[in-house]
Scaffold this motif. Structure first.
Motif, short mmCIF file in Angstrom:
data_model
loop_
_atom_site.label_atom_id
_atom_site.label_comp_id
_atom_site.label_asym_id
_atom_site.label_seq_id
_atom_site.Cartn_x
_atom_site.Cartn_y
_atom_site.Cartn_z
N GLN A 42 -5.82 4.70 -5.45
CA GLN A 42 -5.69 3.39 -4.79
C GLN A 42 -4.92 3.53 -3.49
OE1 GLN A 42 -3.80 1.27 -8.20
NE2 GLN A 42 -5.21 -0.39 -7.66
N ILE A 43 -5.24 2.64 -2.57
CA ILE A 43 -4.43 2.52 -1.36
C ILE A 43 -3.34 1.50 -1.64
CG2 ILE A 43 -4.44 1.81 1.06
CD1 ILE A 43 -7.34 2.66 1.22
N GLY A 44 -2.15 1.76 -1.14
CA GLY A 44 -1.05 0.83 -1.35
C GLY A 44 -1.24 -0.47 -0.62
N ALA A 45 -0.70 -1.53 -1.17
CA ALA A 45 -0.81 -2.86 -0.55
C ALA A 45 -0.16 -2.86 0.84
CB ALA A 45 -0.14 -3.89 -1.44
N ASN A 46 -0.85 -3.49 1.79
CA ASN A 46 -0.32 -3.62 3.15
C ASN A 46 -1.05 -4.77 3.83
OD1 ASN A 46 0.50 -3.40 5.82
ND2 ASN A 46 0.52 -1.16 5.79
#
Length: 487
Positions: A42-46
């Motif tokens: 997953q890509i981290g929240a941003n």
């Protein structure tokens, strides 16, 4: 006997020596293999980069050691400073992200740990090197964060694909193109007479041409095709029929005011009975009784009648929109025909109708809805209305859409509008034709996709605001439809 005993002992010794190490070795290899696998990425929240960025789904191909998002991120998404969350099915010895040559990072190695907050530049593919817990095996994944290079849900008209209308003199004055089965017929009036051209695809520029000698004066804009014949009205209103692709024409013994289109093997029209306008069909079915047209029904100037199937009706439905009613007034109504009767489709009380237009073009197509949470594009049935002339006499440049089979309408937004280089038009014909794309192989969950059918819109002819024929054939497509399906 002694030799036989020695051979038996030697064989027993070899079997004994091989059994134990093989079992131990298999276990070691299996454990090492498992502890190099990635089970989730997953890509981290941003929110500064993209809303719900951590909801983007990533595929993990364990055979090719690839990690990628099959649904690309929106065009322009900045992927140069992203954090990641990686899940392993078992403990690993070490996990390293190696950035070789990206936008902001070159030859940089970042060790991944559960508490890692370092950002990674994914503007180019990045390697994820996973070492097993026993340090005996290393697996290297290639991680790709895909970003669209074009607006996937935009309607794109390729200037390089523009073609000229077929004619003999180069000075065409009027034209009408119709579809019949797998063929398209383009009737053109030029300086030397009438040319009827036939092609399997109007955008390929390969037409079979022949000169047609009418023994009457045809109204070119009434040219229509049923499943088994071509039809046209004379300037006197007489209906003519051809069953040999336009070579000869037969008087049907019918006088009509206009032709509305064809449904299967019959053609539909409007005739004047005294002071009353009535629906008609040719040939008339047994028991057919002509009925008066509604005050909001367009007797002329509507879009072409477009065939479409849906889950709401048992029979195939045809639709047309806008035009001029029997009193000479522009209307914005949408009408459907199910093989037996006409009925109004749009909701005239909802405040979500088309504007009053004359000579617009309509197609049954597809567009995509962008989910703001998952950033996935979902395909949806879409009706498009383009071009035409407005009630104030100006040319319409807005593309209108309906996502519910013509009940309600709205502007298609900036991504569906006509480009400036495509001229304004009235009385053009629009067709949707599938073309085969592909040949490139790729991994898929079920079976590799090598080719697929892509629907293109072909916009043929039309007139400009000065009443001059536009001698072009334009080819448009929603960009997403040209992308290779995942499976």
């Amino acid at each position: 006997m002694l030799l036989a005993m020695l051979v038996a002992v030697a064989f027993s010794s070899c079997s004994s020596n091989n059994d134990e190490p093989t079992s131990s070795s298999s276990t070691v290899v299996s454990n090492s293999y498992t502890s190099t696998l990635v089970s989730n990425f997953q890509i981290g929240a941003n929110s500064k980069v993209l809303y719900n960025l951590d909801s983007v789904f990533f595929c993990i191909d364990q055979d090719k050691n690839l990690i990628y998002n099959a649904d690309s991120l929106p065009k322009g998404t900045d992927v140069s400073h992203l954090t990641v969350n990686v899940t392993f099915p078992s403990a690993v010895g070490k996990a390293l992200f190696k950035v070789k040559d990206s936008k902001w990072m070159t030859e940089k190695t970042i060790e991944y740990k559960s508490a890692t907050t370092d950002s990674i530049d994914f503007s180019s593919p990045v390697e994820l090197e996973v070492t097993s817990q026993d340090n005996k095996m290393v697996r290297t994944y290639t991680v790709k964060v895909n970003v669209h290079q074009m607006e996937p849900d935009s309607l794109y008209w390729d200037q390089r694909a523009r073609r000229d209308l077929p004619n003999t003199s180069g000075f065409a004055k009027a034209q009408k193109t119709v579809a019949q089965g797998d063929n398209y017929f383009c009737l053109v009036a030029d300086t030397y007479g009438y040319v009827l051209s036939k092609a399997a695809n109007p955008g390929q520029g390969t037409w079979e041409k022949k000169v047609v000698a009418f023994d009457f004066t045809p109204e070119i804009e009434t040219f229509t095709a049923s499943t088994d014949a071509l039809y046209i009205l004379s300037t006197a209103g007489t209906l003519y029929k051809s069953t040999d692709e336009g070579t000869t024409w037969t008087d049907c013994g019918v006088a009509w005011y206009s032709i509305k289109g064809a449904y299967g093997g019959k053609v539909l029209g409007v005739y004047v009975d005294g002071r009353e306008y009535k629906h008609d069909e040719y040939p008339r079915a047994e028991g057919f009784v002509p009925k008066a047209v509604d005050a909001n029904f367009p007797v002329v100037g509507s879009t072409e009648m477009v065939m479409a199937s849906n889950t709401w009706t048992d029979a195939q439905q045809a639709m047309l929109a806008c035009g001029v009613n029997k009193d000479g007034e522009l209307v914005n109504s949408v009408w459907g025909y199910d093989g037996k009767r006409w009925g109004r489709i749009d909701d005239e009380h909802a405040g979500t109708q088309l504007p009053q237009l004359k000579g617009a073009a309509m197609v049954s197509y597809a567009s995509f809805n962008n989910d703001s949470i998952t950033h996935r594009l979902t395909k949806r049935a879409t009706w498009l209305v383009m071009g035409g002339r407005k009630a104030d006499g100006s040319m319409n440049r807005t593309t209108y859409v309906s996502y519910n089979q013509g009940i309600t309408w709205s502007s298609g937004g900036t991504k569906l509008q006509l480009p400036q280089y495509l001229p304004s038009f009235v009385n053009a014909q629009a067709f949707v034709i599938d073309e085969t794309l592909g040949k490139a192989r790729a991994k898929a969950p079920i079976q590799p996709i090598t080719e697929w059918q892509c629907p293109y819109i072909f916009l043929v002819g039309g007139m400009n605001d000065r009443g001059e024929l536009l001698g072009s054939i334009w080819k448009g497509v929603i960009n997403q439809l040209t992308f290779k399906p995942i499976y």
